[in-house]
Design an enzyme around this catalytic site. Structure first.
Site, mmCIF file in Angstrom:
data_model
loop_
_atom_site.group_PDB
_atom_site.id
_atom_site.type_symbol
_atom_site.label_atom_id
_atom_site.label_comp_id
_atom_site.label_asym_id
_atom_site.label_seq_id
_atom_site.Cartn_x
_atom_site.Cartn_y
_atom_site.Cartn_z
ATOM 1 C CG ASP A 34 -2.055 0.955 1.120
ATOM 2 O OD1 ASP A 34 -3.216 0.505 1.028
ATOM 3 O OD2 ASP A 34 -1.810 2.193 1.111
ATOM 4 C CB ILE A 35 0.756 4.315 -2.092
ATOM 5 C CG1 ILE A 35 1.815 5.257 -2.616
ATOM 6 C CG2 ILE A 35 -0.519 5.067 -1.730
ATOM 7 C CD1 ILE A 35 1.466 5.881 -3.962
ATOM 8 C CB VAL A 100 -9.120 1.903 -4.947
ATOM 9 C CG1 VAL A 100 -8.765 1.347 -6.323
ATOM 10 C CG2 VAL A 100 -8.136 3.012 -4.555
ATOM 11 C CG HIS A 104 -8.484 -2.971 -2.476
ATOM 12 N ND1 HIS A 104 -9.418 -2.290 -3.233
ATOM 13 C CD2 HIS A 104 -8.348 -2.275 -1.321
ATOM 14 C CE1 HIS A 104 -9.816 -1.221 -2.572
ATOM 15 N NE2 HIS A 104 -9.190 -1.185 -1.397
#
Ligand code: 5GP
Length: 118
Positions: A34-35, A100, A104
């Site tokens: 994850d960013i 998003v 996920h």
């Protein structure tokens, strides 16, 4: 909706158009860090097939979704968090905080995780 969607952020990562720190891949699944990590290990496991939300998972997708958990299990081992414990989370729509719209599975570990979540 479960059609290919080239505009989805994660479809762009799947296509290689946006870089990601990939930690696992298979025929049906991709996983990357994850960013904006919320724990020492924070990996996102996504299906290669575009599925927007859990609400859009069809009966034909059950094997694919099961594969997300199989990947999470392997990632937990390679990340060294399997024995201590970790959390898998999949948010669905706005009230749960989904931002998003390509399903996920968050895999979070490496620290104690409070319950209930916020
Ligand atoms: P959600 O809020 O939908 O459950 O989770 C979306 C996750 O995607 C967030 O934890 C967010 O930090 C992560 N994210 C958003 N954009 C990117 C990106 O471009 N690359 C990566 N690796 N993660 C992203």
């Amino acid at each position: 909706m479960s059609d290919a969607n080239a505009d989805s952020l994660f479809c762009k990562i799947l296509a290689g158009d946006i870089p990601a720190d990939i930690v696992y891949e298979s025929e049906t699944v991709l996983a990357f860090r994850d960013i904006n990590p919320q724990a020492p290990t924070h990996v996102l496991v996504i299906p290669r097939k575009h599925i927007s939300t859990i609400n859009d998972v069809g009966v034909d997708d059950h094997v694919i979704v099961g594969g997300l958990y199989g990947a999470a299990r392997e990632i937990a081992v390679t990340e060294g968090i399997a024995a201590d414990g970790y959390r898998t989370v999949m948010n669905c729509n706005a009230a749960a905080g989904q931002t998003v719209f390509h399903i996920h599975l968050h895999v979070l570990g490496g620290r104690a995780l409070a319950w209930p979540p916020g």
